[in-house]
Enzyme design. Structure first.
Site, PDB file in Angstrom:
ATOM      1  N   HIS A 101       0.854  -1.201   0.000  1.00  0.00           N
ATOM      2  CA  HIS A 101       0.000   0.000   0.000  1.00  0.00           C
ATOM      3  C   HIS A 101       0.887   1.248   0.000  1.00  0.00           C
ATOM      4  CE1 HIS A 101      -2.914   3.015   1.192  1.00  0.00           C
ATOM      5  NE2 HIS A 101      -3.852   2.171   0.826  1.00  0.00           N
ATOM      6  N   GLU A 170      -3.824   1.981  -7.430  1.00  0.00           N
ATOM      7  CA  GLU A 170      -4.246   3.073  -6.561  1.00  0.00           C
ATOM      8  C   GLU A 170      -3.332   4.285  -6.786  1.00  0.00           C
ATOM      9  OE1 GLU A 170      -6.532   1.478  -2.983  1.00  0.00           O
ATOM     10  OE2 GLU A 170      -4.436   1.431  -2.414  1.00  0.00           O
TER      11      GLU A 170
HETATM   12  C1  PEP Z   1      -6.801   3.179   0.022  1.00  0.00           C
HETATM   13  O1  PEP Z   1      -6.070   3.823   0.746  1.00  0.00           O
HETATM   14  O2  PEP Z   1      -6.551   1.991  -0.248  1.00  0.00           O
HETATM   15  C2  PEP Z   1      -7.969   3.857  -0.519  1.00  0.00           C
HETATM   16  C3  PEP Z   1      -8.463   3.389  -1.622  1.00  0.00           C
HETATM   17  O3  PEP Z   1      -8.440   4.935   0.176  1.00  0.00           O
HETATM   18  P1  PEP Z   1      -9.676   5.891  -0.199  1.00  0.00           P
HETATM   19  O4  PEP Z   1     -10.777   5.010  -0.725  1.00  0.00           O
HETATM   20  O5  PEP Z   1     -10.052   6.553   1.084  1.00  0.00           O
HETATM   21  O6  PEP Z   1      -9.188   6.839  -1.220  1.00  0.00           O
END
Ligand code: PEP
Length: 255
Positions: A101, A170
């Site tokens: 992450h 992400e």
């Molecule tokens: C994450 O940190 O994995 C994430 C997707 O956070 P958010 O949905 O709050 O942007």
């Protein structure tokens, strides 16, 4: 596939409210749904399993199981103050683990070498599902080097035999910011990620790719409509049981 990442949020009261809100709002589904709560609350989810069994009876035995996972693992054990080892998660019987992450990369200096060690440990464990997060920063996005960054982050799986291996795309700048890339751009990146992993893994795996970054029940449909989006990793919006259930329901009706 829809995964909740609670990060370091939550509490015992919240779990109770969350559980009843989720159960009252979620329709039957037959795809993978998982929750990664803070480690200290993992055992409190036996409560959730009990309620889901009750619901299973009420919904003609449609599949209701919710998988419980780790937000991260320590691939080693022993004198490593503050960490939770992969062996402990295995013993507990968790179903999935998130690794790489961006918050681990940024706040805990995790680099590709360490993440690779974690993947090797996971591949040798009985933790079935592995979710590797990758993503570019705003600066990298602005420079137009997103694909180079992702390719570099994906080098950790080069020549590896991969099973039940999921990638979560992400973009760092989308996490918790309310900003998201355009769904078409996400789709293109997901296709790219699938191609890279297929070319570089030993068994030519075409992974599922989840999108993560400011997913809510308002925007989820626009992502799920895209061909190469296989689900979502949800942070902030997963902290409310009803909102998370809405996202699960939207995936159910879109895919
Ligand atoms: C994450 O940190 O994995 C994430 C997707 O956070 P958010 O949905 O709050 O942007």
């Amino acid at each position: 596939m829809i995964i909740a990442n609670w990060k370091s949020n939550g509490g015992l009261m919240m779990i109770q409210d969350w559980t009843s809100d989720f159960i009252n709002s979620c329709s039957p589904k037959d795809f993978y749904v998982g929750i990664a709560p803070p480690v200290i609350y993992i055992s409190d989810f036996s409560l959730l399993e009990w309620d889901l069994d009750t619901l299973k009876e009420k919904s003609n035995n449609k599949i209701w199981d919710i998988n419980i996972g780790a937000q991260d693992i320590d691939h080693l054990s022993g004198s490593r103050t503050g960490t939770v080892s992969i062996r402990m998660f295995e013993e507990f019987g968790i179903d999935f683990a998130i690794i790489g992450h961006s918050e681990r990369r940024e706040f805990f200096n995790e680099d590709n070498d360490l993440i690779k060690q974690k993947i090797i440990a996971l591949n040798n464990s009985n933790i079935k599902t592995k979710i590797l997060c990758i993503g570019e920063t705003k600066e990298e996005n602005d420079k137009g080097i997103t694909k180079d960054i992702l390719k570099n982050q994906l080098e950790v799986v080069d020549a590896m035999e991969l099973e039940n291996f999921i990638i979560a795309y992400e973009p760092v700048w989308a996490i918790g910011s309310g900003l998201t890339p355009h769904p078409k751009d996400i789709n293109e990146i997901h296709k790219y990620i699938k191609d890279v992993v297929q070319s570089n893994s030993a068994n030519k795996l075409i992974p599922k790719v989840l999108y993560g970054g400011s997913v809510t029940d308002k925007n989820a449909e626009s992502f799920f409509k895209e061909e190469f989006v296989d689900g979502a990793l949800v942070g902030g919006a997963s902290l409310d049981g009803k909102t998370f259930a809405n996202i699960v329901n939207i995936y159910n009706s879109t895919k």
